[in-house]
Design a protein around this motif. Structure first.
Motif, PDB file in Angstrom:
ATOM      1  N   GLU A   1       0.831  -1.207   0.000  1.00 43.95           N
ATOM      2  CA  GLU A   1       0.000   0.000   0.000  1.00 43.95           C
ATOM      3  C   GLU A   1       0.868   1.261   0.000  1.00 43.95           C
ATOM      4  OE1 GLU A   1      -3.993   1.309   2.326  1.00 43.95           O
ATOM      5  OE2 GLU A   1      -2.291   0.811   3.608  1.00 43.95           O
ATOM      6  N   ALA A   2       1.918   1.284   0.813  1.00 50.76           N
ATOM      7  CA  ALA A   2       2.816   2.440   0.868  1.00 50.76           C
ATOM      8  C   ALA A   2       3.520   2.648  -0.478  1.00 50.76           C
ATOM      9  CB  ALA A   2       3.840   2.270   1.986  1.00 50.76           C
ATOM     10  N   ALA A   3       3.912   1.556  -1.114  1.00 47.67           N
ATOM     11  CA  ALA A   3       4.582   1.663  -2.413  1.00 47.67           C
ATOM     12  C   ALA A   3       3.618   2.159  -3.488  1.00 47.67           C
ATOM     13  CB  ALA A   3       5.176   0.314  -2.815  1.00 47.67           C
ATOM     14  N   LEU A   4       2.400   1.647  -3.485  1.00 47.46           N
ATOM     15  CA  LEU A   4       1.415   2.056  -4.491  1.00 47.46           C
ATOM     16  C   LEU A   4       0.947   3.497  -4.296  1.00 47.46           C
ATOM     17  CD1 LEU A   4      -0.696  -1.228  -4.779  1.00 47.46           C
ATOM     18  CD2 LEU A   4       0.963  -0.316  -6.434  1.00 47.46           C
ATOM     19  N   ASN A   5       1.055   3.980  -3.090  1.00 48.53           N
ATOM     20  CA  ASN A   5       0.710   5.382  -2.809  1.00 48.53           C
ATOM     21  C   ASN A   5       1.926   6.290  -2.904  1.00 48.53           C
ATOM     22  OD1 ASN A   5      -2.081   5.053  -2.372  1.00 48.53           O
ATOM     23  ND2 ASN A   5      -1.678   4.278  -0.313  1.00 48.53           N
ATOM     24  N   ASN A   6       3.033   5.730  -3.395  1.00 49.17           N
ATOM     25  CA  ASN A   6       4.280   6.461  -3.601  1.00 49.17           C
ATOM     26  C   ASN A   6       4.815   7.083  -2.312  1.00 49.17           C
ATOM     27  OD1 ASN A   6       6.393   7.093  -5.260  1.00 49.17           O
ATOM     28  ND2 ASN A   6       5.437   8.915  -6.139  1.00 49.17           N
ATOM     29  N   VAL A   7       4.565   6.397  -1.173  1.00 44.63           N
ATOM     30  CA  VAL A   7       5.041   6.866   0.124  1.00 44.63           C
ATOM     31  C   VAL A   7       6.472   6.401   0.357  1.00 44.63           C
ATOM     32  CG1 VAL A   7       4.657   6.716   2.618  1.00 44.63           C
ATOM     33  CG2 VAL A   7       2.704   6.940   1.078  1.00 44.63           C
ATOM     34  N   LYS A   8       6.716   5.121   0.075  1.00 43.24           N
ATOM     35  CA  LYS A   8       8.075   4.584   0.216  1.00 43.24           C
ATOM     36  C   LYS A   8       8.232   3.366  -0.676  1.00 43.24           C
ATOM     37  CE  LYS A   8       8.291   1.765   4.257  1.00 43.24           C
ATOM     38  NZ  LYS A   8       8.546   1.626   5.671  1.00 43.24           N
ATOM     39  N   PRO A   9       9.487   3.024  -1.010  1.00 46.46           N
ATOM     40  CA  PRO A   9       9.722   1.879  -1.901  1.00 46.46           C
ATOM     41  C   PRO A   9       9.248   0.565  -1.270  1.00 46.46           C
ATOM     42  CG  PRO A   9      11.717   3.195  -1.615  1.00 46.46           C
ATOM     43  CD  PRO A   9      10.719   3.704  -0.631  1.00 46.46           C
ATOM     44  N   TYR A  10       8.889  -0.354  -2.138  1.00 43.45           N
ATOM     45  CA  TYR A  10       8.489  -1.676  -1.674  1.00 43.45           C
ATOM     46  C   TYR A  10       9.753  -2.479  -1.425  1.00 43.45           C
ATOM     47  CZ  TYR A  10       6.184  -6.241  -1.610  1.00 43.45           C
ATOM     48  OH  TYR A  10       5.726  -7.482  -1.255  1.00 43.45           O
ATOM     49  N   ASP A  11      10.011  -2.776  -0.145  1.00 38.96           N
ATOM     50  CA  ASP A  11      11.223  -3.496   0.258  1.00 38.96           C
ATOM     51  C   ASP A  11      10.897  -4.183   1.577  1.00 38.96           C
ATOM     52  OD1 ASP A  11      13.745  -4.415   0.934  1.00 38.96           O
ATOM     53  OD2 ASP A  11      14.749  -2.503   0.530  1.00 38.96           O
ATOM     54  N   ILE A  12      10.724  -5.501   1.536  1.00 37.45           N
ATOM     55  CA  ILE A  12      10.258  -6.229   2.717  1.00 37.45           C
ATOM     56  C   ILE A  12      10.869  -7.623   2.745  1.00 37.45           C
ATOM     57  CG2 ILE A  12       8.193  -7.063   1.528  1.00 37.45           C
ATOM     58  CD1 ILE A  12       6.657  -6.740   4.188  1.00 37.45           C
ATOM     59  N   GLU A  13      11.053  -8.153   3.956  1.00 43.02           N
ATOM     60  CA  GLU A  13      11.482  -9.546   4.108  1.00 43.02           C
ATOM     61  C   GLU A  13      10.285 -10.351   4.583  1.00 43.02           C
ATOM     62  OE1 GLU A  13      15.079 -10.138   6.337  1.00 43.02           O
ATOM     63  OE2 GLU A  13      16.223  -8.872   4.961  1.00 43.02           O
ATOM     64  N   ILE A  14       9.964 -11.384   3.810  1.00 43.91           N
ATOM     65  CA  ILE A  14       8.788 -12.221   4.082  1.00 43.91           C
ATOM     66  C   ILE A  14       9.132 -13.677   3.797  1.00 43.91           C
ATOM     67  CG2 ILE A  14       7.017 -10.467   3.654  1.00 43.91           C
ATOM     68  CD1 ILE A  14       6.881 -11.499   0.778  1.00 43.91           C
ATOM     69  N   MET A  15       8.234 -14.554   4.241  1.00 46.87           N
ATOM     70  CA  MET A  15       8.403 -15.980   3.948  1.00 46.87           C
ATOM     71  C   MET A  15       7.437 -16.371   2.840  1.00 46.87           C
ATOM     72  SD  MET A  15       8.935 -17.632   7.720  1.00 46.87           S
ATOM     73  CE  MET A  15       9.655 -19.162   7.155  1.00 46.87           C
ATOM     74  N   LEU A  16       7.973 -17.123   1.868  1.00 40.46           N
ATOM     75  CA  LEU A  16       7.169 -17.604   0.751  1.00 40.46           C
ATOM     76  C   LEU A  16       7.254 -19.123   0.673  1.00 40.46           C
ATOM     77  CD1 LEU A  16       8.226 -15.028  -1.993  1.00 40.46           C
ATOM     78  CD2 LEU A  16       6.056 -15.098  -0.742  1.00 40.46           C
ATOM     79  N   LEU A  17       6.171 -19.733   0.246  1.00 38.71           N
ATOM     80  CA  LEU A  17       6.084 -21.180   0.096  1.00 38.71           C
ATOM     81  C   LEU A  17       6.880 -21.622  -1.125  1.00 38.71           C
ATOM     82  CD1 LEU A  17       4.631 -23.669   1.320  1.00 38.71           C
ATOM     83  CD2 LEU A  17       2.812 -23.273  -0.352  1.00 38.71           C
TER      84      LEU A  17
END
Length: 176
Positions: free
Chosen positions: A30-46
């Motif tokens: 949401e923050a990236a799509l609203n141009n608030v901050k870059p999309y950069d996250i650590e997550i777990m994926l299957l």
């Protein structure tokens, strides 16, 4: 996964995303799509094997002339081993911190630059020198402070004398 094994879209990404990471991912997206901050996250994926692994996901959002998002392009970086090592280090650090906090023995640690980085509360009880008084001091200054505190009647206190003071404090024995 091999290229072409699945469709690279938001629905597939959400299906592979660990349930515990959905809310954080939503807020980052949401923050990236609203141009608030870059999309950069650590997550777990299957993974294909059915196991979850840690990934760092980064993406750039492209906006049209009206300022609306129309495309995202990014990358996944496998950071699983680093995260496991970091988690193990954090757990070890918490255990060591508890030992140092609860020990009746005084501890002081020095950084690679030879300056005090830590002094336990037991060290303060034993010497009267607070952590604030010693942290950041170089070894010579620290030893000078310690010697000044341990000198009584012209002679330095022995470790046995310091230990006796600790026992007196711990058991409430009054010195005569």
């Amino acid at each position: 996964y091999e290229p072409g094994e699945f469709t690279a879209d938001l629905l597939t990404f959400e299906r592979l995303l660990h349930p515990a990471h959905r809310e954080a991912n939503f807020h980052a997206l949401e923050a990236a799509l609203n141009n608030v901050k870059p999309y950069d996250i650590e997550i777990m994926l299957l993974n294909k094997s059915g196991d979850y692994r840690w990934y760092r996901v980064r993406a750039k959002v492209y906006f049209n002339e009206k300022g609306l998002p129309y495309r995202m392009a990014g990358s996944l970086q496998d950071v699983h081993e680093r995260r496991l090592a970091q988690d193990a280090l954090n757990e070890y650090s918490e255990r060591l911190s508890a030992v140092l906090r609860l020990s009746p023995d005084g501890f002081v640690s020095f950084g690679s630059d030879g300056r005090v980085t830590y002094a336990s509360s037991a060290f303060e009880r034993l010497t009267g020198l607070s952590e604030d008084a010693v942290v950041g001091r170089d070894e010579q200054t620290f030893l000078g402070l310690l010697l000044e505190r341990s000198t009584r009647g012209g002679g330095a206190m022995s470790f046995d004398a310091l230990r006796a003071l600790q026992l007196i404090e711990k058991h409430g024995v009054k010195a005569v």
